[in-house]
Design an enzyme around this catalytic site. Structure first.
Site, PDB file in Angstrom:
ATOM      1  N   CYS A 111       0.809  -1.230   0.000  1.00 13.46           N
ATOM      2  CA  CYS A 111       0.000   0.000   0.000  1.00 13.46           C
ATOM      3  C   CYS A 111       0.842   1.280   0.000  1.00 13.46           C
ATOM      4  O   CYS A 111       0.299   2.373  -0.168  1.00 13.46           O
ATOM      5  CB  CYS A 111      -0.971   0.006   1.175  1.00 13.46           C
ATOM      6  SG  CYS A 111      -2.151  -1.340   1.093  1.00 13.46           S
ATOM      7  N   HIS A 253      -3.114   7.178   3.096  1.00  9.21           N
ATOM      8  CA  HIS A 253      -3.642   5.956   2.494  1.00  9.21           C
ATOM      9  C   HIS A 253      -4.992   5.661   3.139  1.00  9.21           C
ATOM     10  O   HIS A 253      -5.129   5.698   4.364  1.00  9.21           O
ATOM     11  CB  HIS A 253      -2.639   4.826   2.734  1.00  9.21           C
ATOM     12  CG  HIS A 253      -3.178   3.475   2.401  1.00  9.21           C
ATOM     13  ND1 HIS A 253      -3.869   3.221   1.250  1.00  9.21           N
ATOM     14  CD2 HIS A 253      -3.139   2.298   3.087  1.00  9.21           C
ATOM     15  CE1 HIS A 253      -4.228   1.951   1.227  1.00  9.21           C
ATOM     16  NE2 HIS A 253      -3.806   1.370   2.334  1.00  9.21           N
ATOM     17  N   ASN A 283     -10.359   0.461   0.533  1.00 13.19           N
ATOM     18  CA  ASN A 283      -8.895   0.517   0.480  1.00 13.19           C
ATOM     19  C   ASN A 283      -8.465  -0.003  -0.893  1.00 13.19           C
ATOM     20  O   ASN A 283      -8.587  -1.196  -1.169  1.00 13.19           O
ATOM     21  CB  ASN A 283      -8.346  -0.355   1.612  1.00 13.19           C
ATOM     22  CG  ASN A 283      -6.823  -0.445   1.617  1.00 13.19           C
ATOM     23  OD1 ASN A 283      -6.174  -0.126   0.627  1.00 13.19           O
ATOM     24  ND2 ASN A 283      -6.256  -0.913   2.718  1.00 13.19           N
TER      25      ASN A 283
HETATM   26  N1  COA Z   1     -17.698  -8.193  10.040  1.00 22.34           N
HETATM   27  C1  COA Z   1     -18.016  -8.559  11.306  1.00 22.34           C
HETATM   28  N2  COA Z   1     -17.093  -8.904  12.222  1.00 22.34           N
HETATM   29  C2  COA Z   1     -15.810  -8.847  11.823  1.00 22.34           C
HETATM   30  C3  COA Z   1     -15.416  -8.471  10.528  1.00 22.34           C
HETATM   31  C4  COA Z   1     -16.441  -8.134   9.624  1.00 22.34           C
HETATM   32  N3  COA Z   1     -16.156  -7.741   8.357  1.00 22.34           N
HETATM   33  N4  COA Z   1     -14.066  -8.510  10.432  1.00 22.34           N
HETATM   34  C5  COA Z   1     -13.613  -8.912  11.639  1.00 22.34           C
HETATM   35  N5  COA Z   1     -14.672  -9.109  12.470  1.00 22.34           N
HETATM   36  C6  COA Z   1     -14.669  -9.555  13.869  1.00 22.34           C
HETATM   37  C7  COA Z   1     -13.468 -10.407  14.207  1.00 22.34           C
HETATM   38  O1  COA Z   1     -13.692 -11.742  13.840  1.00 22.34           O
HETATM   39  C8  COA Z   1     -13.388 -10.206  15.694  1.00 22.34           C
HETATM   40  O2  COA Z   1     -14.326 -11.037  16.314  1.00 22.34           O
HETATM   41  P1  COA Z   1     -13.996 -11.758  17.708  1.00 22.34           P
HETATM   42  O3  COA Z   1     -13.770 -10.644  18.680  1.00 22.34           O
HETATM   43  O4  COA Z   1     -15.219 -12.570  17.953  1.00 22.34           O
HETATM   44  O5  COA Z   1     -12.757 -12.564  17.447  1.00 22.34           O
HETATM   45  C9  COA Z   1     -13.839  -8.760  15.882  1.00 22.34           C
HETATM   46  O6  COA Z   1     -14.576  -8.424  14.718  1.00 22.34           O
HETATM   47  C10 COA Z   1     -12.715  -7.796  16.070  1.00 22.34           C
HETATM   48  O7  COA Z   1     -11.725  -8.065  15.083  1.00 22.34           O
HETATM   49  P2  COA Z   1     -10.511  -7.114  14.852  1.00 22.34           P
HETATM   50  O8  COA Z   1      -9.610  -7.673  13.811  1.00 22.34           O
HETATM   51  O9  COA Z   1      -9.910  -6.790  16.200  1.00 22.34           O
HETATM   52  O10 COA Z   1     -11.264  -5.842  14.256  1.00 22.34           O
HETATM   53  P3  COA Z   1     -10.739  -4.393  14.169  1.00 22.34           P
HETATM   54  O11 COA Z   1     -11.652  -3.487  14.868  1.00 22.34           O
HETATM   55  O12 COA Z   1      -9.273  -4.320  14.484  1.00 22.34           O
HETATM   56  O13 COA Z   1     -10.866  -4.080  12.601  1.00 22.34           O
HETATM   57  C11 COA Z   1      -9.462  -3.979  10.659  1.00 22.34           C
HETATM   58  C12 COA Z   1     -10.183  -4.873  11.656  1.00 22.34           C
HETATM   59  C13 COA Z   1      -8.737  -4.829   9.646  1.00 22.34           C
HETATM   60  C14 COA Z   1     -10.503  -3.109   9.956  1.00 22.34           C
HETATM   61  C15 COA Z   1      -8.458  -3.080  11.400  1.00 22.34           C
HETATM   62  O14 COA Z   1      -7.667  -3.873  12.229  1.00 22.34           O
HETATM   63  C16 COA Z   1      -7.551  -2.295  10.505  1.00 22.34           C
HETATM   64  O15 COA Z   1      -7.975  -1.359   9.859  1.00 22.34           O
HETATM   65  N6  COA Z   1      -6.251  -2.607  10.465  1.00 22.34           N
HETATM   66  C17 COA Z   1      -5.247  -1.865   9.761  1.00 22.34           C
HETATM   67  C18 COA Z   1      -5.329  -2.040   8.299  1.00 22.34           C
HETATM   68  C19 COA Z   1      -4.220  -1.303   7.618  1.00 22.34           C
HETATM   69  O16 COA Z   1      -3.819  -0.242   8.014  1.00 22.34           O
HETATM   70  N7  COA Z   1      -3.664  -1.881   6.587  1.00 22.34           N
HETATM   71  C20 COA Z   1      -2.533  -1.314   5.951  1.00 22.34           C
HETATM   72  C21 COA Z   1      -2.662  -1.212   4.524  1.00 22.34           C
HETATM   73  S1  COA Z   1      -3.402  -2.601   3.749  1.00 22.34           S
END
Ligand code: COA
Length: 326
Positions: A111, A253, A283
């Protein structure tokens, strides 16, 4: 010294909303909007490849720069989803555009690829090698996503953006830049199978189905980002001898609205200065900064002499930031 003289972007026509995703995986529109800010994203048609998206964006950029393909002297494409594993996608785009025989290569820092590519192109212009350079960020993540993995398939979209940069003495161009990688965490974002370490045809490895697809340790990457981006902003400002009050616009980004809000809070740069389009496109990896930039330029937001900060981050784990005078 360089100037961006043209911007362009391209989004595939097909819109996939959060409600469409509800039919594919165990998710809700509410979860996606609250945790990421995304409402919908674009998905390429089966007959469209990365190079097609890139060519459309590049044509728009060339036309807004009012230059012909034959005037481009260097083509750099930021991408992590080239048409083929080999060759690079840049020569394919070069041929489709008609920028014949010019140097054309890809930069893959996931990214951060567009920021890396722009910094690289600026270096070539400053070295005096070239006058006009086309820089593209293009990705088609719908092809590498695991559509059974709700943690990744809800986040990404397809698209391309491009800029034409030219040597110019009237603007300062890049006021500061900062790019790097934390390679010890490289495996937090990866496609485990299909590279040269674990080729798909090594069937004796009994690969798991999900290992053929994009994987991301979301929370770890989130933490890396909200620590790294404010540090990069601070370094960029110090290097350019500027303060947050001198910055007119910030394009991060578009990975997650919560990241943008957190960076705004930590750096005290008002949220209104951040250009945000994640709700409509998701994204788009390498394409996210140039698409947002093109939209902001077309909306008349960015004016000559404005100071614009752009920062990419992601796989590698990498980051790439720059402040430019528009
Ligand atoms: N719908 C519903 N639940 C979801 C889900 C979705 N699309 N995706 C994940 N979950 C669930 C998980 O399974 C987890 O459930 P659990 O607590 O029962 O295990 C819960 O939601 C929390 O998951 P988590 O991964 O901690 O979510 P989050 O709030 O961190 O959001 C991202 C996930 C990926 C959106 C976030 O971590 C993020 O933006 N990360 C950085 C991405 C980034 O900067 N990338 C760089 C460039 S690619």
């Amino acid at each position: 010294m360089f100037k961006i003289i043209g911007t362009g972007s391209y989004l595939p026509e097909k819109v996939m909303s959060n409600f469409d995703l509800e039919k594919l995986v165990d998710t809700t529109d509410e979860w996606i909007r609250e945790r990421t800010g995304i409402q919908e994203r674009r998905i390429a048609q089966d007959n469209q490849s990365n190079s097609d998206l890139a060519v459309n964006a590049a044509k728009n950029a060339l036309s807004s720069a009012n230059i012909k393909p034959q005037d481009v002297e260097l083509l750099i494409v930021g991408t992590s989803t080239p048409d083929y594993a080999v060759p690079a996608v840049a020569p394919i785009i070069q041929h489709k555009l008609g920028c014949n025989n010019i140097p054309a290569f890809d930069i893959n820092s996931v990214c951060s690829s567009f920021a890396y590519s722009l910094i690289t192109a600026a270096g070539f212009l400053n070295s005096g090698f070239y006058n006009n350079c086309l820089v593209i960020g293009s990705d088609i993540y719908s092809r590498i996503l695991n559509w059974h993995d709700r943690a990744t398939c809800c986040i990404f979209g397809d698209g391309a953006g491009a800029v034409v940069i030219t040597k110019d003495q009237s603007t300062k161009g890049i006021l500061s830049h900062n790019y790097g990688a934390k390679g010890e965490d490289a495996e937090l974002i990866k496609i485990p199978v299909g590279g040269s370490k674990y080729p798909a045809h090594f069937l004796h490895n009994n690969y798991k189905k999900e290992d053929f697809y994009f994987q991301m340790a979301g929370l770890d990457v989130y933490e890396f980002t909200i620590i790294t981006v404010p540090r990069v902003i601070n370094d960029l400002l110090i290097q350019a001898n500027l303060t947050i009050f001198d910055i007119d616009w910030v394009i991060l980004h578009q990975a997650n609205i919560r990241i943008i809000e957190s960076v705004s809070k930590k750096t005290k740069i008002p949220l209104e200065k951040f250009i945000v389009n994640i709700q409509k496109v998701g994204n788009t990896s390498s394409a996210s900064i140039p698409i947002a930039l093109d939209e902001a330029v077309k909306q008349g937001k960015i004016k000559r002499k404005d100071k614009l900060m752009m920062i990419g981050f992601g796989g590698g784990l990498s980051w790439g930031g720059l402040i430019i005078e528009w």
